[in-house]
Motif scaffolding. Structure first.
Motif, PDB file in Angstrom:
ATOM      1  N   ILE A  70     -34.909 -10.403   2.886  1.00  0.00           N
ATOM      2  CA  ILE A  70     -34.303  -9.267   2.181  1.00  0.00           C
ATOM      3  C   ILE A  70     -35.352  -8.206   1.855  1.00  0.00           C
ATOM      4  O   ILE A  70     -35.091  -6.997   1.973  1.00  0.00           O
ATOM      5  N   ARG A  71     -36.537  -8.615   1.472  1.00  0.00           N
ATOM      6  CA  ARG A  71     -37.602  -7.653   1.151  1.00  0.00           C
ATOM      7  C   ARG A  71     -37.978  -6.809   2.354  1.00  0.00           C
ATOM      8  O   ARG A  71     -38.219  -5.602   2.238  1.00  0.00           O
ATOM      9  N   ARG A  73     -36.171  -6.591   5.546  1.00  0.00           N
ATOM     10  CA  ARG A  73     -35.125  -6.050   6.421  1.00  0.00           C
ATOM     11  C   ARG A  73     -33.867  -5.597   5.693  1.00  0.00           C
ATOM     12  O   ARG A  73     -32.920  -5.145   6.332  1.00  0.00           O
ATOM     13  N   SER A  74     -33.839  -5.768   4.390  1.00  0.00           N
ATOM     14  CA  SER A  74     -32.650  -5.370   3.650  1.00  0.00           C
ATOM     15  C   SER A  74     -33.100  -4.716   2.343  1.00  0.00           C
ATOM     16  O   SER A  74     -34.087  -3.984   2.334  1.00  0.00           O
ATOM     17  N   SER A  75     -32.414  -4.993   1.259  1.00  0.00           N
ATOM     18  CA  SER A  75     -32.789  -4.392  -0.019  1.00  0.00           C
ATOM     19  C   SER A  75     -32.382  -5.323  -1.165  1.00  0.00           C
ATOM     20  O   SER A  75     -31.429  -6.114  -1.024  1.00  0.00           O
ATOM     21  N   PRO A  76     -33.125  -5.269  -2.266  1.00  0.00           N
ATOM     22  CA  PRO A  76     -34.265  -4.391  -2.560  1.00  0.00           C
ATOM     23  C   PRO A  76     -35.572  -4.950  -1.985  1.00  0.00           C
ATOM     24  O   PRO A  76     -35.710  -6.164  -1.825  1.00  0.00           O
ATOM     25  N   SER A  77     -36.511  -4.090  -1.734  1.00  0.00           N
ATOM     26  CA  SER A  77     -37.793  -4.503  -1.169  1.00  0.00           C
ATOM     27  C   SER A  77     -38.706  -5.128  -2.202  1.00  0.00           C
ATOM     28  O   SER A  77     -39.780  -5.630  -1.863  1.00  0.00           O
ATOM     29  N   THR A  78     -38.283  -5.090  -3.470  1.00  0.00           N
ATOM     30  CA  THR A  78     -39.084  -5.675  -4.554  1.00  0.00           C
ATOM     31  C   THR A  78     -38.492  -6.999  -5.061  1.00  0.00           C
ATOM     32  O   THR A  78     -38.883  -7.495  -6.112  1.00  0.00           O
ATOM     33  N   GLY A 136     -27.965  -6.788   1.813  1.00  0.00           N
ATOM     34  CA  GLY A 136     -28.685  -6.717   0.562  1.00  0.00           C
ATOM     35  C   GLY A 136     -28.405  -7.877  -0.371  1.00  0.00           C
ATOM     36  O   GLY A 136     -27.544  -8.733  -0.126  1.00  0.00           O
TER      37      GLY A 136
END
Length: 461
Positions: A70-71, A73-78, A136
């Motif tokens: 997810i960090r 290739r998707s969201s959130p990156s955090t 996400g």
């Protein structure tokens, strides 16, 4: 005529029978199995259903891969591992809501109906995770943490209460046999996930600058396999569930068998059960235990990664906990039938309290000490899951066992909120040690409550 009046003439003889035959032995269980071949198939069906439920216990193994995916290739990156614990917590909320619904469906239309519906939702939710993960965190939370978990709740109760009807004199043991599928299933699926997603045993290669010490995968050969793994899991679980649904079958209890289930010569409906002090004491203990369980099960790998670099060893830790999960249910199911439910439960909570209070020594003791501590923790937590259903049936009767135990499972809602709160303490800088010690204190209070709780049960001679 009410069932209480119908069985009243036989009460004295049945209670006398229990006093002379209650003593449990493996031999008596074998004799019951020989006389009850169809019941053995029901046990197998329940085992297969719970085997697929074992996918839920692999969440801790999947967290580093899912968060990394997810960090990148998707969201959130955090996104962090601690935040992902809310998925695990939400899954228990959905589970707790679905469990009494599954009990009501089983009571009205049969255990096969609730098991089939739950299987479709569980396998369908797993398959949808392969799509949701690309959209996400929020959508993944809804598919894994709600839809999939709701299906788990629907199929959890009825295999247990159905098995108890076929083997009314060995309630805790058959609970353990059926629920051992949880542990064995998680063992198998744990290995499948790791070998499928990370076949080359590469280690996380990116350290989060905002959370020093937290490592994540960015390698393409690892991330590409994460969504596809959910398809493999969905197909595997659905095939096993179909077989399990076919084997599950309700038993029409005779008058004498109802007397064995209705320990105090009366059956207590859910509305009356909610008025008893014993129910709320057990409810509180169960809820607190699952607060701690949701924390340990969802973040054992994240904690291990702070001082263990070998990803395959951590996968092996997950496998070891799965073995403990399986054998703990059977061992302590037998111990409970043999030596009593309350003494067994008090012993389990005492051990788990000590384990949590001493878990912070993991980084000093090394990976093998950590493995041993987690094995013990999962062994005793698994044991409680065999004893709790038997305690509810023993205390409140067998006629409404599915509904009563389903309501009892709503205690898990506590873990849906408080478990992630324990995890998010880590983000506030309170540290792993503080969180484990807090868990140990909560379990210690449960142990004290068990000691003073009045639970009258027959003790074998």
């Amino acid at each position: 005529m009410s069932i209480e009046n119908e069985i009243e003439p036989e009460i004295v003889s049945i209670l006398h029978q229990k006093e002379t035959t209650k003593t449990f032995s493996i031999r008596s269980f074998r004799q019951t199995v020989k006389r009850n071949g169809r019941g053995l198939l029901v046990l197998l069906g329940g085992f297969l259903i719970q085997f697929t439920n074992g996918i839920n216990y692999t969440f801790g193994n999947l967290v580093p891969y899912v968060v990394s995916y997810i960090r990148v290739r998707s969201s959130p990156s955090t996104l962090t591992d601690q935040t992902m614990s809310w998925v695990f917590g939400m899954s228990y909320v959905a589970f707790a809501i679905a469990a009494p619904i599954g009990g009501l469906i089983a009571e009205r239309w049969g255990s096969r109906s609730s098991t089939l519906l739950g299987s479709l939702l569980l396998s369908g939710g797993i398959a949808l995770c392969s799509l949701a993960i690309n959209q996400g965190f929020v959508l993944f939370l809804l598919t894994y943490g709600v839809l999939m978990a709701f299906g788990t709740g629907l199929i959890y109760v009825s295999p247990l209460t159905t098995a108890q009807m076929w083997f009314p004199n060995n309630k805790a043991l058959v609970n353990g046999v059926v629920l051992s599928g949880f542990g064995i299933g998680s063992l198998v699926f744990d290995e499948v996930q790791t070998l499928y997603i990370n076949p080359d045993n590469v280690s996380p290669n990116y350290e989060d600058p905002l959370n020093p010490g937290m490592m994540y995968f960015t390698q393409k050969e690892v991330l590409d396999n994460v969504p596809k793994c959910y398809i493999v899991l969905a197909i595997s679980s659905f095939v096993l569930q179909v077989v399990g649904v076919i084997l599950i079958k309700d038993k029409e209890a005779t008058t004498n068998e109802l007397n064995v289930l209705i320990i105090n010569s009366e059956d207590i409906a859910p509305k009356e059960m909610l008025k008893t002090k014993l129910f709320w004491q057990l409810y509180l203990i169960y809820g607190v235990e699952f607060v701690v369980f949701s924390f340990i099960a969802s973040l054992y790998k994240a904690y291990g990664e702070t001082f263990i670099e070998d990803d395959y060893f951590l996968a092996g830790v997950g496998s070891a906990t799965c073995v403990a999960n399986a054998i703990g249910r059977v061992i302590f199911g037998y111990v409970s039938d043999r030596f009593g439910m309350k003494p067994t439960m008090a012993f389990l909570f005492a051990v788990l309290t000590v384990v949590c209070l001493t878990m912070p020594i993991g980084p000093f003791g090394g990976q093998w000490v950590y493995l041993m501590w987690l094995f013990i923790a999962f062994l005793v937590m698994a044991g409680t899951t065999s004893v709790f259903p038997a305690m509810i049936t023993y205390s409140f009767g067998g006629i409404h066992a599915a509904s009563n135990y389903g309501i009892f499972c709503t205690a898990i809602i506590f873990s849906g909120a408080l478990g992630p709160l324990l995890a998010t303490q880590l983000e506030l800088g309170l540290g792993w040690a503080y969180t484990y010690i807090t868990s140990g204190v909560l379990l210690g209070l449960c142990f004290l409550l068990l000691l003073i709780m009045r639970f009258n049960e027959f003790r074998p001679k």
